[in-house]
Scaffold this active site. Sequence first.
Site, PDB file in Angstrom:
ATOM      1  N   ASP A 131      71.218  49.460 -23.738  1.00 19.30           N
ATOM      2  CA  ASP A 131      70.608  50.456 -22.856  1.00 19.30           C
ATOM      3  C   ASP A 131      69.107  50.202 -22.729  1.00 19.30           C
ATOM      4  O   ASP A 131      68.342  50.492 -23.637  1.00 19.30           O
ATOM      5  CB  ASP A 131      70.855  51.857 -23.435  1.00 19.30           C
ATOM      6  CG  ASP A 131      70.296  52.952 -22.531  1.00 19.30           C
ATOM      7  OD1 ASP A 131      71.056  53.438 -21.668  1.00 19.30           O
ATOM      8  OD2 ASP A 131      69.109  53.301 -22.676  1.00 19.30           O
ATOM      9  N   TYR A 141      60.771  50.528 -19.866  1.00 17.41           N
ATOM     10  CA  TYR A 141      60.593  50.022 -21.228  1.00 17.41           C
ATOM     11  C   TYR A 141      59.853  48.673 -21.221  1.00 17.41           C
ATOM     12  O   TYR A 141      59.462  48.191 -22.282  1.00 17.41           O
ATOM     13  CB  TYR A 141      61.940  49.825 -21.942  1.00 17.41           C
ATOM     14  CG  TYR A 141      62.804  51.052 -22.113  1.00 17.41           C
ATOM     15  CD1 TYR A 141      62.328  52.339 -21.858  1.00 17.41           C
ATOM     16  CD2 TYR A 141      64.125  50.919 -22.545  1.00 17.41           C
ATOM     17  CE1 TYR A 141      63.154  53.455 -22.022  1.00 17.41           C
ATOM     18  CE2 TYR A 141      64.945  52.023 -22.715  1.00 17.41           C
ATOM     19  CZ  TYR A 141      64.461  53.289 -22.440  1.00 17.41           C
ATOM     20  OH  TYR A 141      65.284  54.373 -22.608  1.00 17.41           O
ATOM     21  N   LYS A 189      67.477  51.612 -15.972  1.00 19.78           N
ATOM     22  CA  LYS A 189      67.105  52.887 -15.340  1.00 19.78           C
ATOM     23  C   LYS A 189      65.932  52.667 -14.400  1.00 19.78           C
ATOM     24  O   LYS A 189      65.058  51.836 -14.681  1.00 19.78           O
ATOM     25  CB  LYS A 189      66.714  53.920 -16.406  1.00 19.78           C
ATOM     26  CG  LYS A 189      67.653  53.973 -17.602  1.00 19.78           C
ATOM     27  CD  LYS A 189      67.302  55.086 -18.563  1.00 19.78           C
ATOM     28  CE  LYS A 189      68.097  54.932 -19.856  1.00 19.78           C
ATOM     29  NZ  LYS A 189      67.538  53.934 -20.788  1.00 19.78           N
ATOM     30  N   HIS A 217      65.903  57.625 -13.947  1.00 23.17           N
ATOM     31  CA  HIS A 217      65.409  57.895 -15.300  1.00 23.17           C
ATOM     32  C   HIS A 217      65.016  59.356 -15.500  1.00 23.17           C
ATOM     33  O   HIS A 217      65.280  59.938 -16.554  1.00 23.17           O
ATOM     34  CB  HIS A 217      64.224  56.979 -15.608  1.00 23.17           C
ATOM     35  CG  HIS A 217      64.058  56.684 -17.062  1.00 23.17           C
ATOM     36  ND1 HIS A 217      63.606  55.480 -17.528  1.00 23.17           N
ATOM     37  CD2 HIS A 217      64.295  57.447 -18.149  1.00 23.17           C
ATOM     38  CE1 HIS A 217      63.569  55.518 -18.858  1.00 23.17           C
ATOM     39  NE2 HIS A 217      63.983  56.701 -19.253  1.00 23.17           N
TER      40      HIS A 217
END
Length: 278
Positions: free
Chosen positions: A44, A49, A74, A107
């Site tokens: 994930d 990120y 996301k 997100h």
Amino acid sequence: DYPTIPLNDGKTIPQLGFGVWRLDEADAPRVVGAAIDAGYRHIDTAQGYDNEAGVGRAIKDASVSRDQLFVTSKLRNSHQGYDSALRSLDQSLERLGLDHLDLFLIHWPAPAHDRYVDTWKALIEARNQGKVKSIGVSNFLPEHLKRIIDETGVVPAVNQLELHPAWQQRDIREFHRDKDIQIECYSPLGGKDSKLLDNPLLVELGEKYGKSPAQVMIRWHLQQNLIVLPKSSKPERAVENFDVWDFTIESDDITRIDGLDRRDGKTLPQPNDNNELF
Ligand code: A2P
């Protein structure tokens, strides 16, 4: 092979996934590679990120083939909107080195910008094009879920939420059950600097079952049919968090863990507070 959960679109998702928030791009190949070696088949990540290329490197070098892995990313908040969502999905696929994602999420709803309905339409289009197998959302409140469902008729496969023994989201779980939306749990161990890892009850139950408090918490999620996404930057912890298939928490002990809920009745943080985050 380990347990999977059926989604409302006919696909299935491995119930335990490896979360990679705060994992550096440079560390991702090694740590994600170790997680795959430990047995995880579900990774994930997110545009926000900033480690998709590192995750992609790990997938390319993995000991298992692409089709044995379930890969989620996301959409970054600033890429919301119909055209920009589709464009940025292509960029994610390029960074990851993949021709499709298994799951792509919005997100945050970021309601202040009010682009999440158009963004949801873009995800529906991406699924129609085969670039993603399943689509869902993250950090959506029931009011946001209702709106995208009302306006498109397409129910998200999942909603990814912070959920752990100290914040069990009891007030909105029934809504998700009614709509057949699976809940994916982030920060399942309580998040960064979690106090749950040395909670006396979880330590006691760890000793009873011969497991760590982290393993007890992950098992608590699994036994409630939740999808659970522990993260660690340390391979040995990734291994530990996957070693949860050889014990069952008795129902009385599940009830005791249920008693650790400290935010029952409170709602998710207003998602616009977090618009800057991702
Ligand atoms: P680290 O990356 O340094 O291992 P989560 O966000 O999934 O709830 O996890 C909370 C924190 O607990 C993470 O930041 C992670 O930090 C740490 N952690 C993960 N697995 C374990 C474990 N098995 N034992 C102790 N700490 C853990």
